[in-house]
Design a protein around this motif. Sequence first.
Motif, PDB file in Angstrom:
ATOM      1  N   SER A 223       0.880  -1.231  -0.085  1.00  0.00           N
ATOM      2  CA  SER A 223       0.144   0.055   0.160  1.00  0.00           C
ATOM      3  C   SER A 223       0.993   1.219   0.054  1.00  0.00           C
ATOM      4  O   SER A 223       2.112   1.078   0.199  1.00  0.00           O
ATOM      5  CB  SER A 223      -1.026   0.048   1.061  1.00  0.00           C
ATOM      6  OG  SER A 223      -0.293   0.469   2.472  1.00  0.00           O
TER       7      SER A 223
ATOM      8  N   ASN B 170      -5.359  -7.227   3.776  1.00  0.00           N
ATOM      9  CA  ASN B 170      -6.349  -6.820   2.701  1.00  0.00           C
ATOM     10  C   ASN B 170      -6.205  -5.462   2.119  1.00  0.00           C
ATOM     11  O   ASN B 170      -7.336  -4.782   1.979  1.00  0.00           O
ATOM     12  CB  ASN B 170      -7.601  -6.985   3.583  1.00  0.00           C
ATOM     13  CG  ASN B 170      -7.780  -8.426   3.855  1.00  0.00           C
ATOM     14  OD1 ASN B 170      -7.597  -9.486   3.450  1.00  0.00           O
ATOM     15  ND2 ASN B 170      -8.315  -8.625   5.213  1.00  0.00           N
TER      16      ASN B 170
ATOM     17  N   HIS C 270      -5.564  -4.323  -0.863  1.00  0.00           N
ATOM     18  CA  HIS C 270      -5.955  -3.909  -2.110  1.00  0.00           C
ATOM     19  C   HIS C 270      -7.650  -4.011  -2.072  1.00  0.00           C
ATOM     20  O   HIS C 270      -7.945  -2.835  -2.660  1.00  0.00           O
ATOM     21  CB  HIS C 270      -5.563  -5.306  -3.183  1.00  0.00           C
ATOM     22  CG  HIS C 270      -4.356  -5.452  -2.887  1.00  0.00           C
ATOM     23  ND1 HIS C 270      -3.220  -4.594  -3.391  1.00  0.00           N
ATOM     24  CD2 HIS C 270      -3.547  -6.670  -2.764  1.00  0.00           C
ATOM     25  CE1 HIS C 270      -2.055  -5.196  -3.096  1.00  0.00           C
ATOM     26  NE2 HIS C 270      -2.274  -6.419  -2.764  1.00  0.00           N
ATOM     27  N   GLN C 271      -8.349  -4.694  -1.438  1.00  0.00           N
ATOM     28  CA  GLN C 271      -9.697  -4.562  -1.192  1.00  0.00           C
ATOM     29  C   GLN C 271     -10.176  -3.279  -0.297  1.00  0.00           C
ATOM     30  O   GLN C 271     -10.863  -2.595  -0.975  1.00  0.00           O
ATOM     31  CB  GLN C 271     -10.363  -5.641  -0.480  1.00  0.00           C
ATOM     32  CG  GLN C 271     -11.796  -5.639  -0.542  1.00  0.00           C
ATOM     33  CD  GLN C 271     -12.484  -5.754  -1.942  1.00  0.00           C
ATOM     34  OE1 GLN C 271     -12.001  -6.763  -2.801  1.00  0.00           O
ATOM     35  NE2 GLN C 271     -13.312  -4.872  -2.169  1.00  0.00           N
ATOM     36  N   ARG C 272      -9.276  -3.199   0.480  1.00  0.00           N
ATOM     37  CA  ARG C 272      -9.685  -1.588   1.148  1.00  0.00           C
ATOM     38  C   ARG C 272      -9.143  -0.555   0.280  1.00  0.00           C
ATOM     39  O   ARG C 272     -10.206   0.345   0.504  1.00  0.00           O
ATOM     40  CB  ARG C 272      -8.612  -1.607   2.617  1.00  0.00           C
ATOM     41  CG  ARG C 272      -8.985  -2.720   3.634  1.00  0.00           C
ATOM     42  CD  ARG C 272      -7.823  -2.887   4.415  1.00  0.00           C
ATOM     43  NE  ARG C 272      -7.460  -1.893   5.184  1.00  0.00           N
ATOM     44  CZ  ARG C 272      -6.134  -1.934   6.043  1.00  0.00           C
ATOM     45  NH1 ARG C 272      -5.431  -2.802   6.148  1.00  0.00           N
ATOM     46  NH2 ARG C 272      -5.924  -0.718   6.821  1.00  0.00           N
TER      47      ARG C 272
ATOM     48  N   LEU D 193      -9.979  -0.451  -2.869  1.00  0.00           N
ATOM     49  CA  LEU D 193     -11.031  -0.413  -3.562  1.00  0.00           C
ATOM     50  C   LEU D 193     -12.298   0.031  -2.829  1.00  0.00           C
ATOM     51  O   LEU D 193     -13.144   0.706  -3.455  1.00  0.00           O
ATOM     52  CB  LEU D 193     -11.323  -1.643  -4.223  1.00  0.00           C
ATOM     53  CG  LEU D 193     -10.341  -2.033  -5.013  1.00  0.00           C
ATOM     54  CD1 LEU D 193     -10.481  -3.608  -5.507  1.00  0.00           C
ATOM     55  CD2 LEU D 193     -10.316  -1.484  -6.431  1.00  0.00           C
ATOM     56  N   ASP D 194     -12.521  -0.341  -1.634  1.00  0.00           N
ATOM     57  CA  ASP D 194     -13.809   0.327  -1.027  1.00  0.00           C
ATOM     58  C   ASP D 194     -13.862   1.609  -0.623  1.00  0.00           C
ATOM     59  O   ASP D 194     -14.580   2.117  -0.431  1.00  0.00           O
ATOM     60  CB  ASP D 194     -13.635  -0.691   0.349  1.00  0.00           C
ATOM     61  CG  ASP D 194     -13.857  -2.097   0.020  1.00  0.00           C
ATOM     62  OD1 ASP D 194     -14.350  -2.689  -1.064  1.00  0.00           O
ATOM     63  OD2 ASP D 194     -13.944  -3.058   0.956  1.00  0.00           O
TER      64      ASP D 194
ATOM     65  N   HIS E 213      -2.943   3.344  -5.648  1.00  0.00           N
ATOM     66  CA  HIS E 213      -2.767   2.662  -5.149  1.00  0.00           C
ATOM     67  C   HIS E 213      -0.910   2.414  -5.209  1.00  0.00           C
ATOM     68  O   HIS E 213      -0.468   2.801  -5.956  1.00  0.00           O
ATOM     69  CB  HIS E 213      -3.704   1.333  -5.210  1.00  0.00           C
ATOM     70  CG  HIS E 213      -3.232   0.198  -4.120  1.00  0.00           C
ATOM     71  ND1 HIS E 213      -3.482   0.644  -2.736  1.00  0.00           N
ATOM     72  CD2 HIS E 213      -3.046  -1.154  -3.971  1.00  0.00           C
ATOM     73  CE1 HIS E 213      -3.201  -0.674  -2.137  1.00  0.00           C
ATOM     74  NE2 HIS E 213      -3.136  -1.688  -2.843  1.00  0.00           N
TER      75      HIS E 213
ATOM     76  N   THR F 161     -10.120  -5.607  -9.605  1.00  0.00           N
ATOM     77  CA  THR F 161     -10.370  -6.359  -8.362  1.00  0.00           C
ATOM     78  C   THR F 161      -9.394  -6.529  -7.498  1.00  0.00           C
ATOM     79  O   THR F 161      -8.152  -6.114  -7.971  1.00  0.00           O
ATOM     80  CB  THR F 161     -10.861  -7.573  -8.869  1.00  0.00           C
ATOM     81  OG1 THR F 161      -9.662  -8.345  -9.520  1.00  0.00           O
ATOM     82  CG2 THR F 161     -12.086  -7.637  -9.999  1.00  0.00           C
ATOM     83  N   ALA F 162      -9.630  -6.622  -6.528  1.00  0.00           N
ATOM     84  CA  ALA F 162      -8.353  -7.076  -5.581  1.00  0.00           C
ATOM     85  C   ALA F 162      -7.226  -8.041  -5.958  1.00  0.00           C
ATOM     86  O   ALA F 162      -6.076  -7.703  -5.705  1.00  0.00           O
ATOM     87  CB  ALA F 162      -8.976  -7.780  -3.962  1.00  0.00           C
ATOM     88  N   ASP F 163      -7.524  -8.945  -6.758  1.00  0.00           N
ATOM     89  CA  ASP F 163      -6.631  -9.894  -7.323  1.00  0.00           C
ATOM     90  C   ASP F 163      -6.079  -9.236  -8.557  1.00  0.00           C
ATOM     91  O   ASP F 163      -4.702  -9.224  -8.690  1.00  0.00           O
ATOM     92  CB  ASP F 163      -7.368 -11.060  -8.057  1.00  0.00           C
ATOM     93  CG  ASP F 163      -7.870 -12.096  -7.014  1.00  0.00           C
ATOM     94  OD1 ASP F 163      -7.342 -11.890  -5.820  1.00  0.00           O
ATOM     95  OD2 ASP F 163      -8.722 -12.970  -7.101  1.00  0.00           O
TER      96      ASP F 163
ATOM     97  N   ALA G 266      -3.773  -6.903  -6.849  1.00  0.00           N
ATOM     98  CA  ALA G 266      -2.511  -7.353  -6.226  1.00  0.00           C
ATOM     99  C   ALA G 266      -1.412  -7.586  -7.488  1.00  0.00           C
ATOM    100  O   ALA G 266      -0.246  -7.496  -7.169  1.00  0.00           O
ATOM    101  CB  ALA G 266      -3.051  -8.549  -5.513  1.00  0.00           C
TER     102      ALA G 266
END
Length: 220
Positions: free
Chosen positions: A118, A127, A129-131, A133-134, A140, A169-171, A174
Motif C-alpha cells: 500500500s 487486505n 487491495h480490497q480496502r 477499492l472500498d 494504489h 478487482t483485489a486480485d 494485487a
Amino acid sequence: MKADPAPLPRILVLASGQGSNLQALIDASRERDFPGQIIAVGCNRPGAFALERAGQANIESFVVDHTRFDSREAFDAQLMAEIRRRDPDVIVLAGFMRILTTDFVRAFRGRMLNVHPSLLPRYTGLNTHQRALDAGDRVHGTSVHFVTEELDGGPVIAQAEVTIEPNDTADTLAEKVQAQEHVLYPVVLRWFCEGRIQLGADGVLFDGAPLRAPLILPAS
C-alpha cells in the motif's frame, strides 16, 4: 600493489511463501554491478517455495518453524540466533508473514527493510487491495520502509504507484502492485548497499540529507 576490493554488503532475506520478491532480489543481485550479495534466505514455513528459489540460486537457506515455539519471543530468539550466526549487513523482509517482537526489531535497527502493498501510511496490515477499492481510491501502490517497532509504521524510503482502473478487482490490483514491488525493492536495496540511505534519529537520510517525503516511482 593493488588493494583488495572491499567485501560486498551481506544480504539476508526472510520470506514465508512463494518468494516472488525474493526472486526479483536474486535476479538483481546477479547483475555485474550490484553492490551486495545475498548470503542466506530464512523462512518460517518448511514447505515454502521461497526455499526452492534459494536452492535454485545456490543460496544457503534455513528454516525456523514458528509452529514449534510456544511464544513469539522464543521464535524470535531462535531466528535472531540464526541471523547473527550469518552476520548480515542488512535483513530484507520479502513477504515474511510474522509480527516481530520489539527486542528483535531493536536488535537490527537501521538494518532491516520491508515491502508493504500500500502507499503507507494508508492501509497498514492486511487486505490492502480490497480496502483501497472500498475507499474509492484512484491510486494504489507499494512502499519500502525501514522496520521499526510500529507495525508497517517505519519511515518510508520509496513508493511505486499504480492506477486503479474501474474494472480492477483485489486480485488484479494485487498483480499490478506486485509487479511494481519487483521493480522498487531491488532499487532500494541497491541504495542501501551503496550507503545512500540510512535510518537517522528523525527519519530516512538519502545521500546524507533528510528525506522529506518518500521517493516515488510514477503510476503505471
